[in-house]
Design a protein around this motif. Structure first.
Motif, PDB file in Angstrom:
ATOM      1  N   VAL A  69       0.836  -1.204   0.000  1.00 44.05           N
ATOM      2  CA  VAL A  69       0.000   0.000   0.000  1.00 44.05           C
ATOM      3  C   VAL A  69       0.869   1.252   0.000  1.00 44.05           C
ATOM      4  N   ASN A  70       1.889   1.268   0.841  1.00 48.61           N
ATOM      5  CA  ASN A  70       2.766   2.440   0.906  1.00 48.61           C
ATOM      6  C   ASN A  70       3.454   2.688  -0.431  1.00 48.61           C
ATOM      7  N   THR A  73       1.009   3.877  -3.111  1.00 48.29           N
ATOM      8  CA  THR A  73       0.681   5.276  -2.814  1.00 48.29           C
ATOM      9  C   THR A  73       1.765   6.198  -3.348  1.00 48.29           C
ATOM     10  N   ASN A  76       1.799   6.949  -7.109  1.00 47.66           N
ATOM     11  CA  ASN A  76       0.841   7.929  -7.609  1.00 47.66           C
ATOM     12  C   ASN A  76       1.450   9.329  -7.754  1.00 47.66           C
ATOM     13  N   MET A 134      -2.769   1.319 -10.626  1.00 48.13           N
ATOM     14  CA  MET A 134      -2.826   2.550  -9.831  1.00 48.13           C
ATOM     15  C   MET A 134      -2.506   3.771 -10.689  1.00 48.13           C
ATOM     16  N   THR A 162       1.414  10.275   6.439  1.00 46.16           N
ATOM     17  CA  THR A 162       2.317   9.371   5.734  1.00 46.16           C
ATOM     18  C   THR A 162       3.552   9.070   6.566  1.00 46.16           C
ATOM     19  N   GLY A 226      -4.047   6.592  -0.723  1.00 41.54           N
ATOM     20  CA  GLY A 226      -4.274   5.244  -1.217  1.00 41.54           C
ATOM     21  C   GLY A 226      -5.723   4.934  -1.516  1.00 41.54           C
ATOM     22  N   MET A 229      -6.799   3.117  -4.681  1.00 46.92           N
ATOM     23  CA  MET A 229      -6.168   1.829  -4.953  1.00 46.92           C
ATOM     24  C   MET A 229      -7.192   0.700  -4.919  1.00 46.92           C
ATOM     25  N   PHE A 232      -8.422  -1.098  -1.508  1.00 46.85           N
ATOM     26  CA  PHE A 232      -7.829  -0.290  -0.430  1.00 46.85           C
ATOM     27  C   PHE A 232      -8.585  -0.429   0.888  1.00 46.85           C
TER      28      PHE A 232
END
Length: 320
Positions: A69-70, A73, A76, A134, A162, A226, A229, A232
């Protein structure tokens, strides 16, 4: 006495010297680093001759999810850049800051992807498919349509969020190298947060009512990047259950420090009636979040790995 309302272009011009000072301070504070310093390339094996298998990963299931996920993110970034470029402009100090910020953020995806690929932390095929999905879809923050003050407020909240998420992810990996890597990224995010936080504080001095209205929009409507995503929501719930990032952390470690310790929103004077009402709405929203977090009882810090769930979204823990 209520302070004036400042048009967008005049506001950008008035804040430009503060942006320049903030950029100078940022450059003095940051430390040069290189992704290769955090990736154990000597451990790498050819993924073509030796395709990834679930048992290759030594990461807990939820750590795999969180790191993915990180990373996605961070992937993007083109859309964040377009948003900030559109909100702040490209001229003089504003443009210098946006370009520098983009260059620093770009390293995060590089080092995370290399680390996960070399250490076989996650399936590289699924990771690349996730990146393609993504970036092909893209996630656009809403603040460019609302103005630069919304941009400053959103980025302040997002950068601190974050920072917390990266650092907490490292703490549940059971891998000292991942802890070091995520701490390095979190340090960058903290410096970015400080830049935007102090810029917003300066904007409060110029046009407090406009900032308060932006604050209501961004606090109440905030979404983590996120959110665009695939899957998500399920992944975010898994991360919330182990104290990587959840509603309680968002409230106590992000919103309250920014709003009360740094911006001191309850002490700001000279607000218009509309802005004073916006502040009341923000405080009511925080009270609602507090009630919800009390019911959820999610952990306020990362859960030790021995307590992690056996199964997380789409993954099973490899045998010991």
């Amino acid at each position: 006495m209520r302070r004036r309302t400042v048009p967008r272009d005049a506001l950008l011009d008035e804040l430009a010297p503060i942006v320049a000072r903030g950029l100078d301070r940022h450059l003095d504070s940051t430390t040069e680093w290189f992704p290769h310093e955090y990736v154990p390339y000597g451990e790498g094996r050819d993924h073509v001759d030796h395709p990834w298998q679930p048992e290759d990963s030594r990461l807990p299931d939820v750590a795999q999810v969180a790191l993915e996920v990180n990373l996605l993110t961070e992937d993007n970034l083109p859309y964040y850049h377009l948003s900030i470029w559109g909100a702040f402009g490209r001229h003089e100090a504003w443009g210098e800051w946006v370009r520098r910020w983009t260059a620093e953020e770009g390293r995060h995806a590089i080092v995370l992807r290399d680390f996960l690929t070399v250490t076989r932390g996650v399936d590289p095929v699924e990771l690349e498919r996730g990146r393609m999905e993504m970036v092909s879809r893209g996630w656009y923050p809403t603040f460019p349509q609302l103005g630069p003050l919304d941009g400053v407020v959103f980025t302040s909240i997002q950068e601190l969020a974050t920072r917390v998420a990266h650092r907490n992810t490292g703490l549940i990996t059971d891998d000292d190298r991942a802890v070091k890597l995520t701490a390095r990224i979190a340090t960058d995010e903290n410096l970015h947060y400080v830049f935007y936080r102090d810029l917003a504080a300066a904007a409060f001095e110029i046009d407090p009512s406009a900032v308060m209205l932006a604050l209501r929009r961004q606090v109440i409507g905030f979404q983590m990047p996120g959110a665009g995503m695939a899957g998500f929501s399920e992944k975010a719930r898994a991360m919330a259950r182990v104290g990587i990032y959840n509603l309680g952390i968002h409230l106590e470690q992000v919103l309250r420090p920014i709003l009360f310790t740094h911006w001191k929103i309850t002490e700001i004077e000279g607000l218009s009636d509309q802005a004073a009402s916006a502040r009341d709405d923000i405080l009511a929203h925080l009270a609602r979040l507090e009630r919800v977090t009390g019911k959820l009882r999610e952990p306020s810090a990362p859960v030790p790995s021995r307590s992690l769930p056996e199964v997380s979204p789409g993954r099973r823990r490899p045998p010991s």
